[in-house]
Design a protein around this motif. Structure first.
Motif, short mmCIF file in Angstrom:
data_model
loop_
_atom_site.label_atom_id
_atom_site.label_comp_id
_atom_site.label_asym_id
_atom_site.label_seq_id
_atom_site.Cartn_x
_atom_site.Cartn_y
_atom_site.Cartn_z
N GLU A 222 -5.70 -0.35 -2.90
CA GLU A 222 -7.27 -0.24 -2.62
C GLU A 222 -8.35 -0.10 -3.25
O GLU A 222 -8.92 -0.37 -3.44
CB GLU A 222 -7.29 1.78 -2.18
CG GLU A 222 -6.59 1.92 -1.19
CD GLU A 222 -6.89 3.93 -1.36
OE1 GLU A 222 -7.00 4.63 -1.36
OE2 GLU A 222 -5.78 4.21 -0.37
N ALA A 223 -8.07 -0.55 -4.80
CA ALA A 223 -8.53 -1.33 -6.01
C ALA A 223 -8.77 -2.46 -5.23
O ALA A 223 -10.53 -2.86 -5.35
CB ALA A 223 -8.06 -1.00 -7.49
N TYR B 96 3.03 0.82 -3.69
CA TYR B 96 1.21 0.90 -5.14
C TYR B 96 -0.27 1.14 -4.35
O TYR B 96 -0.98 0.03 -4.22
CB TYR B 96 1.67 0.28 -5.25
CG TYR B 96 2.67 -0.54 -5.88
CD1 TYR B 96 3.49 0.01 -7.21
CD2 TYR B 96 3.79 -1.24 -5.84
CE1 TYR B 96 4.54 -0.10 -6.88
CE2 TYR B 96 4.94 -1.14 -5.51
CZ TYR B 96 5.32 -0.57 -6.94
OH TYR B 96 6.45 -0.77 -7.48
N PRO B 97 -1.00 2.68 -3.44
CA PRO B 97 -1.61 2.30 -2.53
C PRO B 97 -2.75 2.57 -3.33
O PRO B 97 -4.09 2.16 -3.25
CB PRO B 97 -1.89 4.04 -2.61
CG PRO B 97 -0.65 4.99 -3.06
CD PRO B 97 -0.46 3.24 -3.58
N ASP B 98 -3.57 2.83 -5.29
CA ASP B 98 -4.26 2.41 -5.98
C ASP B 98 -4.61 0.88 -6.10
O ASP B 98 -5.43 0.72 -6.20
CB ASP B 98 -3.71 3.56 -6.99
CG ASP B 98 -3.75 4.86 -6.77
OD1 ASP B 98 -4.21 5.37 -6.11
OD2 ASP B 98 -2.99 5.34 -8.49
N VAL B 99 -3.21 0.16 -6.53
CA VAL B 99 -3.79 -0.90 -7.17
C VAL B 99 -4.47 -1.42 -5.29
O VAL B 99 -5.51 -2.46 -5.45
CB VAL B 99 -2.93 -1.64 -7.16
CG1 VAL B 99 -2.68 -3.41 -7.17
CG2 VAL B 99 -1.55 -1.26 -8.53
N THR C 127 -11.51 -2.35 -2.41
CA THR C 127 -12.56 -1.75 -3.09
C THR C 127 -13.69 -2.46 -3.44
O THR C 127 -14.40 -2.96 -3.24
CB THR C 127 -12.19 -1.00 -3.73
OG1 THR C 127 -11.69 0.38 -3.12
CG2 THR C 127 -13.65 -0.20 -4.42
N TRP D 133 0.97 -0.95 0.02
CA TRP D 133 -0.12 0.07 -0.11
C TRP D 133 0.93 1.28 0.01
O TRP D 133 0.60 1.87 -0.66
CB TRP D 133 -1.15 0.47 1.26
CG TRP D 133 -1.61 1.15 1.26
CD1 TRP D 133 -2.55 1.59 0.38
CD2 TRP D 133 -1.60 2.94 2.24
NE1 TRP D 133 -3.35 3.06 0.69
CE2 TRP D 133 -2.19 3.37 1.43
CE3 TRP D 133 -0.61 2.83 3.07
CZ2 TRP D 133 -2.38 4.41 2.12
CZ3 TRP D 133 -0.18 3.68 3.69
CH2 TRP D 133 -1.13 4.82 3.32
#
Length: 177
Positions: free
Chosen positions: A34-35, A29-32, A38, A26
């Protein structure tokens, strides 16, 4: 009726052997992450919403339709909720102590008797008064639809979350040390 409107809060917490690696993922690569969180929470929340609704008693379905799930993911932390906005959700979940039943309550009970038991007129009213008498003397038993849905599904959600962690780390395996 004595007030029992306090919110119910049940938590399913996930313990991970790979928590350190997921946190590291995280931070890089927070976007990965968090995706993937989610995706997990969307499915888990929808699943639990259905499980609670399936366990919820219904005459006209008002309580059942009031059960909604929602989720949020921010800063690598995900929170999912399954709630009801219906005023009678907590008393149905937990039951009640003995309490007075108003005339409006008698009317609601009569409607329930007519819908669920197929009785009509004075016969339905008589049964509604008998139920009200029992509530005044003994209270009502809880259905525990939220508790039972969470209990019955905790292992499955743990398994799904483990797969989410594996999938997330797998996506990033070439990137992480």
């Amino acid at each position: 009726m004595a007030s029992r409107t306090a919110s119910l809060l049940m938590q399913i917490q996930f313990e991970l052997e790979q928590a350190g690696r997921l946190h590291q993922a995280w931070t890089q690569y927070p976007d990965v992450v968090e995706a993937e969180l989610t995706r997990f929470l969307a499915g888990a929340t929808q699943h639990l919403q259905g499980e609670v609704a399936d366990r919820t008693p219904a005459a006209h379905g008002v309580l059942r339709r009031s059960i909604l799930g929602d989720y949020q993911v921010a800063d690598g932390i995900g929170v999912g909720t399954v709630t009801s906005s219906a005023a009678h959700a907590v008393p149905v979940e937990l039951g009640t102590r003995p309490h007075p039943v108003s005339e409006a309550g008698i009317v609601a009970l009569q409607d329930w008797v007519e819908t669920k038991l197929g009785l009509a007129g004075d016969e339905a009213l008589g049964v509604a008064h008998a139920i009200a008498w029992k509530i005044r003397r003994r209270g009502s038993q809880g259905v525990f639809m939220f508790r039972d849905a969470f209990t019955a599904n905790q292992a499955e959600l743990q398994r799904r979350f483990g797969l989410t962690v594996e999938r997330t780390l797998g996506r990033l395996s070439s990137e992480l040390p």
